[in-house]
Write a protein that holds these residues in place. Structure first.
Motif, PDB file in Angstrom:
ATOM      1  N   ARG A  50      52.314 -20.874  38.206  1.00  0.00           N
ATOM      2  CA  ARG A  50      50.938 -20.903  38.722  1.00  0.00           C
ATOM      3  C   ARG A  50      50.663 -19.718  39.635  1.00  0.00           C
ATOM      4  O   ARG A  50      51.232 -19.626  40.720  1.00  0.00           O
ATOM      5  N   PRO A  51      49.782 -18.806  39.241  1.00  0.00           N
ATOM      6  CA  PRO A  51      49.412 -17.711  40.140  1.00  0.00           C
ATOM      7  C   PRO A  51      48.862 -18.284  41.448  1.00  0.00           C
ATOM      8  O   PRO A  51      48.149 -19.284  41.449  1.00  0.00           O
ATOM      9  N   GLY A  52      49.223 -17.670  42.547  1.00  0.00           N
ATOM     10  CA  GLY A  52      48.747 -18.142  43.830  1.00  0.00           C
ATOM     11  C   GLY A  52      49.582 -19.256  44.427  1.00  0.00           C
ATOM     12  O   GLY A  52      49.219 -19.811  45.467  1.00  0.00           O
ATOM     13  N   SER A  53      50.702 -19.597  43.782  1.00  0.00           N
ATOM     14  CA  SER A  53      51.580 -20.639  44.313  1.00  0.00           C
ATOM     15  C   SER A  53      52.250 -20.166  45.603  1.00  0.00           C
ATOM     16  O   SER A  53      52.249 -18.970  45.928  1.00  0.00           O
ATOM     17  N   PHE A  54      52.846 -21.096  46.319  1.00  0.00           N
ATOM     18  CA  PHE A  54      53.581 -20.714  47.519  1.00  0.00           C
ATOM     19  C   PHE A  54      54.798 -19.857  47.160  1.00  0.00           C
ATOM     20  O   PHE A  54      55.197 -18.998  47.941  1.00  0.00           O
ATOM     21  N   ASN A  55      55.353 -20.053  45.972  1.00  0.00           N
ATOM     22  CA  ASN A  55      56.437 -19.180  45.518  1.00  0.00           C
ATOM     23  C   ASN A  55      55.958 -17.727  45.433  1.00  0.00           C
ATOM     24  O   ASN A  55      56.693 -16.808  45.784  1.00  0.00           O
ATOM     25  N   HIS A  56      54.728 -17.530  44.969  1.00  0.00           N
ATOM     26  CA  HIS A  56      54.167 -16.175  44.936  1.00  0.00           C
ATOM     27  C   HIS A  56      54.046 -15.614  46.349  1.00  0.00           C
ATOM     28  O   HIS A  56      54.368 -14.439  46.582  1.00  0.00           O
ATOM     29  N   ALA A  57      53.608 -16.453  47.288  1.00  0.00           N
ATOM     30  CA  ALA A  57      53.494 -15.994  48.678  1.00  0.00           C
ATOM     31  C   ALA A  57      54.864 -15.614  49.234  1.00  0.00           C
ATOM     32  O   ALA A  57      55.002 -14.605  49.943  1.00  0.00           O
ATOM     33  N   LEU A  58      55.891 -16.403  48.900  1.00  0.00           N
ATOM     34  CA  LEU A  58      57.258 -16.076  49.353  1.00  0.00           C
ATOM     35  C   LEU A  58      57.715 -14.738  48.770  1.00  0.00           C
ATOM     36  O   LEU A  58      58.301 -13.911  49.477  1.00  0.00           O
ATOM     37  N   ALA A  59      57.467 -14.529  47.481  1.00  0.00           N
ATOM     38  CA  ALA A  59      57.875 -13.272  46.845  1.00  0.00           C
ATOM     39  C   ALA A  59      57.172 -12.083  47.489  1.00  0.00           C
ATOM     40  O   ALA A  59      57.800 -11.038  47.737  1.00  0.00           O
ATOM     41  N   HIS A  60      55.890 -12.227  47.777  1.00  0.00           N
ATOM     42  CA  HIS A  60      55.151 -11.121  48.393  1.00  0.00           C
ATOM     43  C   HIS A  60      55.595 -10.882  49.838  1.00  0.00           C
ATOM     44  O   HIS A  60      55.635  -9.734  50.291  1.00  0.00           O
ATOM     45  N   ALA A  61      55.969 -11.959  50.547  1.00  0.00           N
ATOM     46  CA  ALA A  61      56.507 -11.788  51.899  1.00  0.00           C
ATOM     47  C   ALA A  61      57.838 -11.037  51.846  1.00  0.00           C
ATOM     48  O   ALA A  61      58.108 -10.163  52.681  1.00  0.00           O
ATOM     49  N   ALA A  62      58.665 -11.355  50.859  1.00  0.00           N
ATOM     50  CA  ALA A  62      59.940 -10.642  50.695  1.00  0.00           C
ATOM     51  C   ALA A  62      59.694  -9.167  50.390  1.00  0.00           C
ATOM     52  O   ALA A  62      60.344  -8.282  50.960  1.00  0.00           O
ATOM     53  N   CYS A  63      58.744  -8.891  49.497  1.00  0.00           N
ATOM     54  CA  CYS A  63      58.417  -7.495  49.159  1.00  0.00           C
ATOM     55  C   CYS A  63      57.891  -6.749  50.378  1.00  0.00           C
ATOM     56  O   CYS A  63      58.243  -5.578  50.598  1.00  0.00           O
ATOM     57  N   ALA A  64      57.067  -7.417  51.183  1.00  0.00           N
ATOM     58  CA  ALA A  64      56.525  -6.769  52.379  1.00  0.00           C
ATOM     59  C   ALA A  64      57.635  -6.428  53.359  1.00  0.00           C
ATOM     60  O   ALA A  64      57.645  -5.340  53.946  1.00  0.00           O
ATOM     61  N   ALA A  65      58.571  -7.356  53.545  1.00  0.00           N
ATOM     62  CA  ALA A  65      59.683  -7.095  54.466  1.00  0.00           C
ATOM     63  C   ALA A  65      60.550  -5.952  53.957  1.00  0.00           C
ATOM     64  O   ALA A  65      60.960  -5.073  54.729  1.00  0.00           O
ATOM     65  N   LEU A  66      60.821  -5.913  52.659  1.00  0.00           N
ATOM     66  CA  LEU A  66      61.598  -4.809  52.089  1.00  0.00           C
ATOM     67  C   LEU A  66      60.840  -3.495  52.252  1.00  0.00           C
ATOM     68  O   LEU A  66      61.444  -2.452  52.529  1.00  0.00           O
ATOM     69  N   GLY A  67      59.526  -3.534  52.092  1.00  0.00           N
ATOM     70  CA  GLY A  67      58.715  -2.335  52.300  1.00  0.00           C
ATOM     71  C   GLY A  67      58.827  -1.817  53.720  1.00  0.00           C
ATOM     72  O   GLY A  67      58.849  -0.608  53.943  1.00  0.00           O
ATOM     73  N   ARG A  68      58.907  -2.728  54.696  1.00  0.00           N
ATOM     74  CA  ARG A  68      59.063  -2.309  56.090  1.00  0.00           C
ATOM     75  C   ARG A  68      60.418  -1.632  56.312  1.00  0.00           C
ATOM     76  O   ARG A  68      60.555  -0.833  57.238  1.00  0.00           O
ATOM     77  N   LEU A  69      61.381  -1.940  55.468  1.00  0.00           N
ATOM     78  CA  LEU A  69      62.688  -1.266  55.550  1.00  0.00           C
ATOM     79  C   LEU A  69      62.676   0.074  54.824  1.00  0.00           C
ATOM     80  O   LEU A  69      63.687   0.778  54.802  1.00  0.00           O
ATOM     81  N   GLY A  70      61.544   0.415  54.206  1.00  0.00           N
ATOM     82  CA  GLY A  70      61.452   1.665  53.455  1.00  0.00           C
ATOM     83  C   GLY A  70      62.057   1.576  52.075  1.00  0.00           C
ATOM     84  O   GLY A  70      62.318   2.594  51.430  1.00  0.00           O
ATOM     85  N   ALA A  71      62.275   0.348  51.583  1.00  0.00           N
ATOM     86  CA  ALA A  71      62.929   0.163  50.291  1.00  0.00           C
ATOM     87  C   ALA A  71      61.941   0.296  49.137  1.00  0.00           C
ATOM     88  O   ALA A  71      60.762  -0.053  49.267  1.00  0.00           O
ATOM     89  N   GLU A  72      62.440   0.784  48.029  1.00  0.00           N
ATOM     90  CA  GLU A  72      61.685   0.764  46.778  1.00  0.00           C
ATOM     91  C   GLU A  72      61.897  -0.615  46.165  1.00  0.00           C
ATOM     92  O   GLU A  72      63.026  -1.087  46.049  1.00  0.00           O
ATOM     93  N   VAL A  73      60.807  -1.281  45.793  1.00  0.00           N
ATOM     94  CA  VAL A  73      60.890  -2.662  45.327  1.00  0.00           C
ATOM     95  C   VAL A  73      60.383  -2.768  43.894  1.00  0.00           C
ATOM     96  O   VAL A  73      59.337  -2.221  43.554  1.00  0.00           O
ATOM     97  N   ARG A  74      61.151  -3.474  43.065  1.00  0.00           N
ATOM     98  CA  ARG A  74      60.738  -3.780  41.690  1.00  0.00           C
ATOM     99  C   ARG A  74      60.536  -5.282  41.591  1.00  0.00           C
ATOM    100  O   ARG A  74      61.495  -6.043  41.560  1.00  0.00           O
ATOM    101  N   LEU A  75      59.281  -5.717  41.589  1.00  0.00           N
ATOM    102  CA  LEU A  75      58.937  -7.135  41.485  1.00  0.00           C
ATOM    103  C   LEU A  75      58.695  -7.485  40.023  1.00  0.00           C
ATOM    104  O   LEU A  75      57.912  -6.817  39.344  1.00  0.00           O
ATOM    105  N   HIS A  76      59.369  -8.529  39.559  1.00  0.00           N
ATOM    106  CA  HIS A  76      59.130  -9.051  38.209  1.00  0.00           C
ATOM    107  C   HIS A  76      58.682 -10.499  38.322  1.00  0.00           C
ATOM    108  O   HIS A  76      59.463 -11.371  38.731  1.00  0.00           O
ATOM    109  N   ASP A  77      57.420 -10.758  37.992  1.00  0.00           N
ATOM    110  CA  ASP A  77      56.872 -12.105  37.893  1.00  0.00           C
ATOM    111  C   ASP A  77      57.086 -12.517  36.436  1.00  0.00           C
ATOM    112  O   ASP A  77      56.350 -12.102  35.539  1.00  0.00           O
ATOM    113  N   LEU A  78      58.130 -13.321  36.192  1.00  0.00           N
ATOM    114  CA  LEU A  78      58.553 -13.594  34.814  1.00  0.00           C
ATOM    115  C   LEU A  78      57.473 -14.265  33.984  1.00  0.00           C
ATOM    116  O   LEU A  78      57.302 -13.936  32.803  1.00  0.00           O
ATOM    117  N   TYR A  79      56.717 -15.196  34.574  1.00  0.00           N
ATOM    118  CA  TYR A  79      55.650 -15.854  33.809  1.00  0.00           C
ATOM    119  C   TYR A  79      54.525 -14.883  33.510  1.00  0.00           C
ATOM    120  O   TYR A  79      54.019 -14.845  32.378  1.00  0.00           O
TER     121      TYR A  79
END
Length: 198
Positions: free
Chosen positions: A11-40
């Motif tokens: 389900r787009p907009g699920s709390f799992n999506h929010a968790l994934a985006h929070a993880a990506c944001a934190a990695l971005g703050r570390l200066g990391a290159e992030v590859r997000l794959h939303d399998l569905y």
């Protein structure tokens, strides 16, 4: 090296999506290159066909991309709900097809497949974020927390990733907006703690 974030919730907009985006944001703050794959969203095919099983089997371009990215990832983040004590089928199929011999593990020379394989992943750590509508105390007492064993021992432990941290967020169905915001803050803190260079 990039970081891989694998999300499995239909389900787009699920709390799992929010968790994934929070993880990506934190990695971005570390200066990391992030590859997000939303399998569905990608329509990832979880079905492992017989011709694909061999170590040197020809792979589709999209599957080859997943394999290259997971092999090169400096860190891995997995996000999914707890369904029947298991990841969703699409994520189980991703493990079947991507965590393959020659990519995630190998058997040592002379081993006919009965021994313990050597892990090949170069990731220095992995974080698994789960959501559940079962209280943790009941999950552990009644079910034995099977997701802990699946990710720490059966997947990442076998594939050479020793530092595996997992956080279950429960009980989502009755959680308040304020609680969910706190969980997102905790997610970012866990990502920063796990992947910050000391």
């Amino acid at each position: 090296m990039p970081y891989a974030v694998i999300l499995a919730h239909p389900r787009p907009g699920s709390f799992n999506h929010a968790l994934a985006h929070a993880a990506c944001a934190a990695l971005g703050r570390l200066g990391a290159e992030v590859r997000l794959h939303d399998l569905y969203a990608e329509g990832f095919d979880p079905l492992l066909e017989a011709p694909e099983m061999g170590r040197d089997a020809p792979l589709s371009p999209s599957l080859s991309l997943h394999c290259r990215e997971i092999a090169a990832a400096e860190g891995i983040v997995i996000v999914h709900p707890n369904w029947w004590g298991m990841p969703p089928a699409i994520l189980t199929g991703w493990v079947d097809r991507v965590m393959r011999p020659g990519v995630a593990y190998e058997f040592l020379e002379g081993d006919n497949g009965e021994g313990v394989p050597r892990g090949l992943l170069s990731a220095r750590g992995a974080v698994v974020l789960n959501t559940s509508n079962t209280a943790r105390e009941r999950e552990v007492r009644v079910f034995g927390d099977p997701l802990e064993r699946i990710w720490k021992d059966c997947v990442f432990g076998l594939c050479g990733v020793a530092d595996v941290r997992r956080r279950m967020f429960e009980t989502v169905v009755t959680s308040s907006p304020g609680t969910r915001q706190e969980w997102l803050r905790q997610t970012e803190a866990l990502i920063l703690e796990t992947f910050s260079v000391s």
